[in-house]
Design an enzyme around this catalytic site. Structure first.
Site, PDB file in Angstrom:
ATOM      1  N   VAL B  34      -1.371 -45.189 -23.916  1.00  0.00           N
ATOM      2  CA  VAL B  34      -1.111 -44.050 -23.027  1.00  0.00           C
ATOM      3  C   VAL B  34      -0.166 -43.054 -23.696  1.00  0.00           C
ATOM      4  O   VAL B  34      -0.342 -41.829 -23.587  1.00  0.00           O
ATOM      5  CB  VAL B  34      -0.516 -44.543 -21.689  1.00  0.00           C
ATOM      6  CG1 VAL B  34       0.007 -43.373 -20.850  1.00  0.00           C
ATOM      7  CG2 VAL B  34      -1.544 -45.346 -20.903  1.00  0.00           C
ATOM      8  N   GLY B  37      -1.239 -40.147 -26.148  1.00  0.00           N
ATOM      9  CA  GLY B  37      -1.676 -38.841 -25.651  1.00  0.00           C
ATOM     10  C   GLY B  37      -0.644 -38.152 -24.777  1.00  0.00           C
ATOM     11  O   GLY B  37      -0.681 -36.953 -24.593  1.00  0.00           O
ATOM     12  N   HIS B  38       0.305 -38.945 -24.244  1.00  0.00           N
ATOM     13  CA  HIS B  38       1.237 -38.400 -23.248  1.00  0.00           C
ATOM     14  C   HIS B  38       2.656 -38.751 -23.646  1.00  0.00           C
ATOM     15  O   HIS B  38       3.233 -39.689 -23.084  1.00  0.00           O
ATOM     16  CB  HIS B  38       0.890 -38.980 -21.867  1.00  0.00           C
ATOM     17  CG  HIS B  38       1.513 -38.231 -20.727  1.00  0.00           C
ATOM     18  ND1 HIS B  38       2.815 -38.407 -20.326  1.00  0.00           N
ATOM     19  CD2 HIS B  38       0.991 -37.299 -19.891  1.00  0.00           C
ATOM     20  CE1 HIS B  38       3.073 -37.633 -19.279  1.00  0.00           C
ATOM     21  NE2 HIS B  38       1.982 -36.952 -18.994  1.00  0.00           N
ATOM     22  N   PHE B  39       3.304 -38.076 -24.620  1.00  0.00           N
ATOM     23  CA  PHE B  39       2.710 -37.042 -25.464  1.00  0.00           C
ATOM     24  C   PHE B  39       2.926 -37.467 -26.912  1.00  0.00           C
ATOM     25  O   PHE B  39       3.895 -38.203 -27.165  1.00  0.00           O
ATOM     26  CB  PHE B  39       3.399 -35.697 -25.198  1.00  0.00           C
ATOM     27  CG  PHE B  39       3.228 -35.188 -23.793  1.00  0.00           C
ATOM     28  CD1 PHE B  39       2.104 -34.440 -23.462  1.00  0.00           C
ATOM     29  CD2 PHE B  39       4.167 -35.453 -22.798  1.00  0.00           C
ATOM     30  CE1 PHE B  39       1.953 -33.940 -22.180  1.00  0.00           C
ATOM     31  CE2 PHE B  39       4.000 -34.967 -21.519  1.00  0.00           C
ATOM     32  CZ  PHE B  39       2.886 -34.212 -21.202  1.00  0.00           C
ATOM     33  N   LEU B  44       6.143 -40.317 -22.675  1.00  0.00           N
ATOM     34  CA  LEU B  44       6.635 -40.273 -21.298  1.00  0.00           C
ATOM     35  C   LEU B  44       5.608 -40.945 -20.394  1.00  0.00           C
ATOM     36  O   LEU B  44       4.395 -40.764 -20.587  1.00  0.00           O
ATOM     37  CB  LEU B  44       6.815 -38.824 -20.826  1.00  0.00           C
ATOM     38  CG  LEU B  44       7.850 -37.965 -21.545  1.00  0.00           C
ATOM     39  CD1 LEU B  44       7.774 -36.525 -21.044  1.00  0.00           C
ATOM     40  CD2 LEU B  44       9.246 -38.526 -21.342  1.00  0.00           C
TER      41      LEU B  44
END
Lengths: 93, 153
Positions: B34, B37-39, B44
């Site tokens: 996760v 991509g975030h970020f 986060l």
């Protein structure tokens, strides 16, 4: 029109974004206003809070599904309002 | 927590049927796809996963209260507020309380804090439905794994 209907109509209008003038005591919540079961739970929550009651939705749904009661008995607004008044009176008794 | 598997609750800390309240603890993993991509370079926990964490705490509360007779499905998120960023390794204190038990639905208020500092909160509503096939067994295993003792499972 009763105060109960005015409150219920206001809840439906706000919750489902339906113009208030389209909501009448003879409106069928599902057939006329197009309210689906999920949206009706939203309305039930607002009604429960506004009147301090617990609409017996599961019982009503079961009765309708089993053919023991016509849907109009619960989902035409003037009938719904009568049920609400009965529940409020039963709570106060 | 295993973010990518939606295992958001590590352990139930307390379950209070009388006050219809649950508290739980979860630790954000150090790494997760996760975060790729975030970020990139600035991991986060996404707000939607914090919402899911509050929803799962609420769901376990409802399962505990109803003794696994009906399955709660998230149907509404109201007044969600995300106050602070949540980074890897954070220890989350998750709590939820029942605010209204309707017929076929229930409403909760849930929040997450880190070391006493509010992180996020929301009002959630759940549709209560019969368990789909095998889901009750799955939930029984899950609540045992996180240490929840329902009222009458």
């Amino acid at each position: 029109m009763s105060a109960t209907f005015e409150t219920v109509a206001g809840i439906i209008s706000e919750t489902c974004d339906i113009p208030r003038e389209k909501i009448t005591p003879q409106s069928h919540a599902i057939d006329d206003l197009g309210i689906d079961s999920l949206a009706f739970l939203d309305i039930a929550f607002a009604i429960d809070k506004a009147f301090g009651i617990k609409l017996p939705l599961e019982q009503w749904t079961q009765e309708v599904n089993e053919g023991k009661a016509p849907a109009e008995q619960y989902f035409v607004l003037e009938n719904l309002c009568k049920r609400i008044d009965d529940l409020v009176a039963a709570k106060a008794a | 927590m295993r973010l990518e598997y939606f295992d958001m609750i590590d352990k139930v800390e307390s379950f209070d049927p009388a006050n219809k309240r649950i508290t739980a603890r979860s630790t954000v993993p150090a790494t997760s796809p996760v975060f790729e991509g975030h970020f990139p370079g600035h991991p986060l926990v996404p707000g939607v996963l914090l919402t899911e964490t509050m929803a799962q705490a609420s769901g376990y509360l409802l399962l505990g209260l109803n003794g696994l007779t009906q399955m709660p499905f998230l149907m509404m998120v109201d007044k969600a507020r995300f106050r602070t960023f949540v980074e890897p390794n954070a220890v989350l204190d998750v709590s939820a309380e029942l605010v209204h038990e309707g017929s076929g639905y229930a409403a909760t208020k849930a929040k997450i804090a880190i070391a006493g500092k509010p992180i996020c909160d929301a009002e959630l509503r759940f549709r209560l439905m019969p368990f789909p096939a095998d889901m009750r067994t799955l939930m029984q295993a899950r609540i045992a794994a996180i240490g929840l003792s329902p009222e009458a499972a």
